[in-house]
Scaffold this motif. Sequence first.
Motif: not given
Length: 212
Positions: A134-136, A175-188, A201-206
């Motif tokens: 999970t990342a925010i 890997v990517t999430a299935d789609g963009v996160l419309a509003s600021a918050g968390s995704d997995t 696991a490692m991630s960053l936000w584009v």
Amino acid sequence: MAVAFDAAASLGFTSSGATATLAHTISGSNTFLVAYVVSGVTTNDYVSGVTWNGTAMVRSSHNVFYNGTNYTHNLWYLRAAEAGSHNIVVTNSTNQHNAIVAMSFTGTAQSRAAQPNGSARSGNGSSASSFTHTAISTIDDCLLVGGITPEADRAMSTSSGTTIRAAAGTFNRAVTADGVLASAGSDTLVGTATSATGWGAMSLWVAPVEAD
């Protein structure tokens, strides 16, 4: 313009050497390139740099994720990556094995460094058949991207909400999430293996081009 997936490429574990090279093609504008590198067999940080067509990429995360056989993983990115068919080159300070998965994206922010630098996450999971990372995000309309590796070299699938874009054998996956996160918050990002294993696991936000 929304962040969109462009293309992916992969390179399975190389013979031990000073460099590893992965060919990749980027198309489109407002580009962003991500490379997820797994190296072994060591707990030391021997990756001294990663380039795209000779341009240095920026390391977002580094971690040791398997203390049994000792592997490390690194997540690198490059904003405004040159379009076309070029090489990602991993350079090691000491000969070692490397596996690489890479993804490119379009419609991304070109001048804002805060989002990928400030939102990188790395984590290790205890032995289990699945792992949730999970990342925010602090910015709207961002896409969570990164790499997942089951440390026991297991076959892996993803759950709803996560897409595998590339795989280096049965080791590291882009890997990517299935789609963009419309509003600021968390995704997995979620990985599921055929049997219990440890996870890295490692991630960053584009961020979208509008964030510029």
